[in-house]
Design a protein around this motif. Sequence first.
Motif, PDB file in Angstrom:
ATOM      1  N   LEU A  44       7.536  14.480 -26.616  1.00 14.32           N
ATOM      2  CA  LEU A  44       7.574  16.130 -27.327  1.00 14.32           C
ATOM      3  C   LEU A  44       9.031  16.466 -26.965  1.00 14.32           C
ATOM      4  CD1 LEU A  44       4.208  17.523 -25.795  1.00 14.32           C
ATOM      5  CD2 LEU A  44       4.718  17.499 -28.016  1.00 14.32           C
ATOM      6  N   VAL A  45       9.682  16.446 -25.933  1.00 19.57           N
ATOM      7  CA  VAL A  45      10.793  16.964 -25.686  1.00 19.57           C
ATOM      8  C   VAL A  45      12.058  16.140 -26.508  1.00 19.57           C
ATOM      9  CG1 VAL A  45      10.300  17.832 -23.390  1.00 19.57           C
ATOM     10  CG2 VAL A  45      11.456  15.682 -23.597  1.00 19.57           C
ATOM     11  N   GLU A  46      11.622  14.907 -26.935  1.00 20.33           N
ATOM     12  CA  GLU A  46      12.571  14.222 -27.709  1.00 20.33           C
ATOM     13  C   GLU A  46      12.486  14.667 -29.172  1.00 20.33           C
ATOM     14  OE1 GLU A  46      12.894  10.111 -24.785  1.00 20.33           O
ATOM     15  OE2 GLU A  46      11.722  10.068 -26.659  1.00 20.33           O
TER      16      GLU A  46
ATOM     17  N   THR B  80       9.656  25.360 -25.730  1.00 16.57           N
ATOM     18  CA  THR B  80      10.552  26.366 -25.200  1.00 16.57           C
ATOM     19  C   THR B  80      10.661  27.837 -25.633  1.00 16.57           C
ATOM     20  OG1 THR B  80      12.331  25.277 -26.384  1.00 16.57           O
ATOM     21  CG2 THR B  80      11.902  24.495 -24.200  1.00 16.57           C
ATOM     22  N   THR B  81       9.751  28.028 -26.932  1.00 19.12           N
ATOM     23  CA  THR B  81       9.680  29.048 -27.438  1.00 19.12           C
ATOM     24  C   THR B  81       9.375  30.453 -26.447  1.00 19.12           C
ATOM     25  OG1 THR B  81       9.152  28.326 -29.581  1.00 19.12           O
ATOM     26  CG2 THR B  81       8.526  30.799 -29.279  1.00 19.12           C
ATOM     27  N   PRO B  82      10.081  31.348 -26.085  1.00 21.96           N
ATOM     28  CA  PRO B  82       9.730  32.393 -25.072  1.00 21.96           C
ATOM     29  C   PRO B  82       8.535  33.228 -25.444  1.00 21.96           C
ATOM     30  CG  PRO B  82      11.775  32.921 -26.103  1.00 21.96           C
ATOM     31  CD  PRO B  82      11.277  31.655 -26.908  1.00 21.96           C
TER      32      PRO B  82
ATOM     33  N   LEU C  57       7.109  27.107 -14.875  1.00 16.27           N
ATOM     34  CA  LEU C  57       8.314  26.796 -14.462  1.00 16.27           C
ATOM     35  C   LEU C  57       9.358  27.137 -15.439  1.00 16.27           C
ATOM     36  CD1 LEU C  57       7.848  23.365 -12.622  1.00 16.27           C
ATOM     37  CD2 LEU C  57       7.984  25.701 -11.732  1.00 16.27           C
ATOM     38  N   ALA C  58       9.332  27.996 -16.269  1.00 16.37           N
ATOM     39  CA  ALA C  58      10.129  28.612 -17.460  1.00 16.37           C
ATOM     40  C   ALA C  58      11.453  28.848 -16.646  1.00 16.37           C
ATOM     41  CB  ALA C  58       9.486  29.693 -18.174  1.00 16.37           C
ATOM     42  N   GLY C  59      11.572  29.246 -15.351  1.00 18.46           N
ATOM     43  CA  GLY C  59      12.856  29.793 -14.881  1.00 18.46           C
ATOM     44  C   GLY C  59      13.199  28.493 -14.101  1.00 18.46           C
TER      45      GLY C  59
ATOM     46  N   LEU D  81      12.398  22.213 -19.998  1.00 20.71           N
ATOM     47  CA  LEU D  81      12.426  21.890 -21.033  1.00 20.71           C
ATOM     48  C   LEU D  81      10.873  22.126 -21.657  1.00 20.71           C
ATOM     49  CD1 LEU D  81      13.960  18.282 -21.178  1.00 20.71           C
ATOM     50  CD2 LEU D  81      15.114  20.595 -22.052  1.00 20.71           C
ATOM     51  N   GLY D  82      10.136  23.012 -21.044  1.00 20.38           N
ATOM     52  CA  GLY D  82       8.862  23.129 -21.320  1.00 20.38           C
ATOM     53  C   GLY D  82       7.807  22.800 -20.204  1.00 20.38           C
ATOM     54  N   GLY D  83       6.818  23.373 -20.239  1.00 18.36           N
ATOM     55  CA  GLY D  83       5.468  22.858 -19.531  1.00 18.36           C
ATOM     56  C   GLY D  83       4.312  23.406 -20.043  1.00 18.36           C
ATOM     57  N   LYS D  84       3.060  22.563 -19.152  1.00 20.86           N
ATOM     58  CA  LYS D  84       2.020  23.196 -19.861  1.00 20.86           C
ATOM     59  C   LYS D  84       0.922  22.986 -18.613  1.00 20.86           C
ATOM     60  CE  LYS D  84      -1.287  24.220 -22.342  1.00 20.86           C
ATOM     61  NZ  LYS D  84      -1.836  24.904 -21.335  1.00 20.86           N
ATOM     62  N   THR D  85      -0.023  23.947 -18.571  1.00 21.65           N
ATOM     63  CA  THR D  85      -0.738  24.036 -17.239  1.00 21.65           C
ATOM     64  C   THR D  85      -2.131  23.277 -17.883  1.00 21.65           C
ATOM     65  OG1 THR D  85      -1.312  26.233 -17.994  1.00 21.65           O
ATOM     66  CG2 THR D  85       0.334  25.866 -15.973  1.00 21.65           C
TER      67      THR D  85
END
Length: 418
Positions: free
Chosen positions: A233-235, A244-246, A268-270, A275-279
Motif C-alpha cells: 500500500l505505501v509503495e 494519509t488523507t487527513p 499514529l497520524a502524528g 505513512l498511515g495506519g489501520k486499526t
Amino acid sequence: MGRRGGARRPLAALLLAGAAAGLLLLPAAASADGARPTADPGAPTPTAPRTGPPPQGSAPDGSTVGGERLDTRGQVVAADAPPLPGPLTASGWLVADAGSGAVLAARDPHGRYYPASTLKTLTLLALAHRLDPAVVVAGTPEDEQVEGSRVGLVAGGQYPVGFLFQALVLQSGNDAANALARAAGGTAATVAAMTETAGQLGAFDTVVGSPSGLDVAGQSSSPYDLALVFRALVEDPVTAAVLTTPVAQVPEVPGRAAGFQIQNQNPLAGYPGSLGGKTGFTDAARHAFVTAAERDGRRLVVSVLDTENQPLRAADQAALLLDWGFTVPAGSAGVGRLVRPGELPAEATEASRPAPRSARPTAAAAGRAPTDDAPPGDDGPSPLVGAGLAVAALAVVGLTVVGRRRAVRREEVSGADR
C-alpha cells in the motif's frame, strides 16, 4: 518445517453428540445472546479444510515464507539489534524494513489471527486499480443497516468510488466496504479479488471471508501477511495517498442528509514520518493495528495482532516497535524477509493456499480477562460459529470451527483509541 494448526479443541461431549447425530456444519451461527447474525447473505461461507493443507506460513513448495527462522510461535530478533522495548504484550507482531524486506524482529509471525478491520487494507489494495475512482455508487438500505461502524451512507446517495476508498480507511466504514464490494461485482467477486491479491503477495496465511473484516468463521491473517499488504500500500502512490488523507467530505443527499466532514482515525497520524495506519477490533480479534513510517529515507512497517488496551494499546506497541526498528542498523540481515511477488514459487496456485480454518485462539479465548474499555467503533457484532450443533458437526466432517464467543463489539477509532 511443519507448523502446528491453530484450531481450538471442541468439548468431548459435543464431539460425541456430533458423531452420533451425523450433523452437517451450520453455515453461520447465532451470536452469543442467541440473535441470528445479520451478515451479508451474499457473503461466501468458508469451505471445509482440504486433505493435508499446507501448514500456516508455508509456500507452495513447503518452505516457510520469508525464511525458516520465521517458522516459530515464539519471538525472534536480529542478532545485531538492541534489546526489544516493552511492554510488548500482543500475541503476534512483526517489524520489518520495507525497503530491504528484512524482518528485524517478530513474535508468532505466521500465526493466524482474526484480523478485524485491518483486513480493509487488503480490500483497498485489491480494488484500488480494479475500480475507476470517478464511478459513482448509489447507496442502498443494506449500506445503512450494515453492522458495526458506518461512515453514514444513505439509500439513494451518490458516492464516488474515490470517496468510498477514503471512507473505508479514514473511518473504517463497513458501509463503504459494502458499497465498494457492490461496485466490484458483489461480495463473492470482491473476496475472490482479495484472495487473488493475497496470493500474489505471498500472504498465504490470509483467508478472506468478508470485505470489511467482520468476523467470519475461518477468516484469518498473520503479522507477516499484514506487513506484506501494508508495504504494498505505501509503495503504490494511489493507495499511499488514501492512507494519509487527513479529511474527506461525505456528499450531501438532498432531502435526506447534509454533507459533513470525516477525519482520519489513524492513532499514529502524528508519529514522525507516518505513512498511515489501520486499526482493528472485535471480541474475537481483540485489538490489532498495522502501520508504516519513514525516517531519513528508511521505511519500516509494523503489524500488531491480538492484544489488549492495558498495559499498552496496539498502536502504542507499534510506535515502540517503530522507534526500536529505526535503531537497528540499516542493512541488517534480520531474521527473515518480506518476500516480493517475483520471489514466489511458480506453482503458487489457489490449490496451494491454506484452507479456511479457525484463527489462532485469542488472548480472551486463552483465559485472559476481557476488557470493557472498547467504545462503540468499527466492527460491531460478528457472525461467529455457534458452540452447539456447529461444533458437534466437527466430529462428523472434520471441519475446523471457531468456539462460541460473545457478540463482537465494534472496533476502536480515533479519540477513544488514543
